[in-house]
Design an enzyme around this catalytic site. Structure first.
Site, PDB file in Angstrom:
ATOM      1  N   LYS A 283     -38.892  35.943   1.070  1.00 38.43           N
ATOM      2  CA  LYS A 283     -38.864  34.742   1.906  1.00 38.43           C
ATOM      3  C   LYS A 283     -39.307  35.112   3.318  1.00 38.43           C
ATOM      4  O   LYS A 283     -38.781  36.080   3.881  1.00 38.43           O
ATOM      5  CB  LYS A 283     -37.437  34.168   1.932  1.00 38.43           C
ATOM      6  CG  LYS A 283     -37.284  32.932   2.805  1.00 38.43           C
ATOM      7  CD  LYS A 283     -35.829  32.468   2.868  1.00 38.43           C
ATOM      8  CE  LYS A 283     -35.703  31.232   3.761  1.00 38.43           C
ATOM      9  NZ  LYS A 283     -34.317  30.771   3.889  1.00 38.43           N
TER      10      LYS A 283
ATOM     11  N   LYS B 222     -35.961  39.212   3.183  1.00 38.44           N
ATOM     12  CA  LYS B 222     -35.990  37.986   3.989  1.00 38.44           C
ATOM     13  C   LYS B 222     -36.381  38.361   5.416  1.00 38.44           C
ATOM     14  O   LYS B 222     -35.694  39.134   6.084  1.00 38.44           O
ATOM     15  CB  LYS B 222     -34.617  37.314   3.968  1.00 38.44           C
ATOM     16  CG  LYS B 222     -34.543  36.029   4.783  1.00 38.44           C
ATOM     17  CD  LYS B 222     -33.137  35.435   4.683  1.00 38.44           C
ATOM     18  CE  LYS B 222     -32.995  34.164   5.503  1.00 38.44           C
ATOM     19  NZ  LYS B 222     -31.621  33.611   5.403  1.00 38.44           N
TER      20      LYS B 222
END
Length: 323
Positions: A247, A194
């Site tokens: 992400k 992330k």
């Protein structure tokens, strides 16, 4: 003689037969943002078509999703009160636990994942407990409350837990706590890679989770670092994650492919708020064929190696796929 590659493109049926990747409603997880109250459906200005909802409205939304063939959601909670340790996330009467119980009772076939983090619940907007000396997140103290939060959500009926805080040792801690409590079959979908991305801006509007000071670069991934990004996901695999995630998605297709080539685990991507908002803005300005660009974007995630796509476009895409 040159090879005529166009032979397999001329007939539409043959084009479909040789198409390598396809989108299906079952590929998508749709995010829902639930808050306390009744009759609430507040559209987020920066994300047209995305709403903060009270639980009664969210239940109506679930009914619509199932009718579209969308049977997977991920929940985010918007609490009434926030404090330094995110106490509402540590309470069985909190918005997430309440929502889980209600959705699973009314729609038992809906697969409900829950985002596991503290940024929405803390008054400082960071993903855990702040060390007063360093003014950064205390990794190990945060692991303790993450485990507590996970057990509350497991007991409330979560089908999958998705830890997003990027704490070191997060998956080991959660897997151990869940197993000891008897939740050995509850899967973990880790936000394993992330990035500290500027693409999250609109999400912080809907989740009301912007940091009140500093930023999240001490725990989220440096967008410049490819090797470290791969390492983060592989480490979570070693610790027991069942599904990995990259992400954001659109600006990190290379990382999706890198992780895909190094793991046999299922791989998710999060098509984040900024990516969604840009397409919506371009649609409003009339400068793109919105539906074609949306579907092409989603298909690019599958082509890069994703098995699962968390996306705000899920309802629109499902409607197009049903035609």
């Amino acid at each position: 003689m040159f090879k005529r590659l166009r032979r397999v493109r001329l007939n539409p049926t043959l084009r479909e037969l040789v198409q390598e990747h396809h989108l299906r409603p079952s590929d998508f997880i749709y995010p829902l943002f639930i808050r306390h109250g009744e009759g609430i459906k507040n559209e987020v200005a920066s994300m047209p078509g995305v709403y903060q909802m009270s639980l009664d409205v969210a239940l109506q939304e679930c009914e619509e999703l199932l009718a579209l063939g969308l049977s997977s959601i991920i929940l985010f909670g918007i609490p009434e009160t926030k404090d330094s340790i995110g106490s509402e996330a540590l309470c069985e009467h909190g918005i997430m636990a309440q929502s889980l119980r209600a959705i699973k009772e009314r729609f038992p076939k809906m697969f409900v994942s829950v985002d596991l983090c503290f940024c929405e619940y803390t008054d400082h907007g960071h993903c855990g407990i702040i060390d007063p000396k360093t003014q950064s997140v205390d990794n190990d103290a945060t692991l303790e409350i993450l485990a507590e939060q996970a057990l509350i959500l497991a007991q409330a009926g979560a089908d999958m837990i998705a830890p997003s805080g990027m704490m070191d040792g997060m998956i080991t801690t959660l897997r151990s706590a869940l197993d000891k409590a008897g939740f050995v079959n509850l899967p973990l979908m880790s936000y394993s890679t992330k990035f500290a991305s500027a693409y999250y801006g609109p999400f912080r509007d809907v989740a009301q989770s912007a940091p009140s000071f500093g930023d999240r670069r001490t725990y989220q991934q440096n967008p410049a670092n490819r090797r470290e990004a791969i390492l983060e996901s592989l480490r979570d695999e070693e610790e027991g994650a069942d599904i990995l995630m990259v992400k954001p998605a659109l600006a990190y297709l290379d990382i999706i492919r890198d992780v895909r080539e190094r793991t046999l685990l299922p791989l998710a991507v999060y098509n984040v708020s900024g990516e969604y908002a840009m397409l919506k803005a371009a649609q409003k300005a009339g400068i793109i064929d919105y539906e074609r660009v949306m579907m092409e974007t989603l298909l690019s995630f599958k082509r890069a190696g994703a098995d699962i796509i968390i996306t705000y476009h899920a309802k629109e895409a499902a409607k197009l796929l049903s035609i």
